[in-house]
Design an enzyme around this catalytic site. Structure first.
Site, mmCIF file in Angstrom:
data_model
loop_
_atom_site.group_PDB
_atom_site.id
_atom_site.type_symbol
_atom_site.label_atom_id
_atom_site.label_comp_id
_atom_site.label_asym_id
_atom_site.label_seq_id
_atom_site.Cartn_x
_atom_site.Cartn_y
_atom_site.Cartn_z
ATOM 1 C CG HIS A 145 -0.297 0.073 2.532
ATOM 2 N ND1 HIS A 145 0.267 1.211 3.047
ATOM 3 C CD2 HIS A 145 -0.113 -0.893 3.459
ATOM 4 C CE1 HIS A 145 0.762 0.955 4.256
ATOM 5 N NE2 HIS A 145 0.557 -0.329 4.519
ATOM 6 C CB CYS A 147 1.822 -3.505 5.033
ATOM 7 S SG CYS A 147 0.282 -4.122 5.742
#
Length: 95
Positions: free
Chosen positions: A15, A34
């Site tokens: 992301h 992430c």
């Protein structure tokens, strides 16, 4: 989060990240596991990596993370208080 794409069912994403310094992205943990890519708040800048990755990738693409100590993503990575089953969540309810 801008330009988010899920990699695992447990919550590992690639992301956009606009809140961390670009100096840490790819060098330090800046997103709880992430993969963070430089992005802009509002996701409107087509010149940043988050936008470019999101626009050029598609379902089924292989994501290779280089220079990591892990060979694959642990399927449990990302599991936390946001991921219990409905039955487990209800069992812990204060109601």
């Amino acid at each position: 989060m801008p330009h988010a794409q899920r990699l695992t069912t447990s919550g590992t994403f690639v992301h956009g990240n606009y809140w961390a310094s670009t100096a840490v992205l790819g060098h330090q943990d800046a997103s709880h596991g992430c993969i963070g890519l430089h992005d802009t708040k509002g996701a409107g800048d087509s010149s940043v990596a988050g936008y470019e990755f999101y626009e050029s990738s598609m379902l089924g693409d292989v994501v290779i993370v280089k220079n990591s100590d892990e060979r694959t993503v642990d399927p449990a990575n990302g599991l936390n208080g946001w991921n219990p089953s409905w039955a487990d969540w209800r069992a812990g309810s204060a109601v």
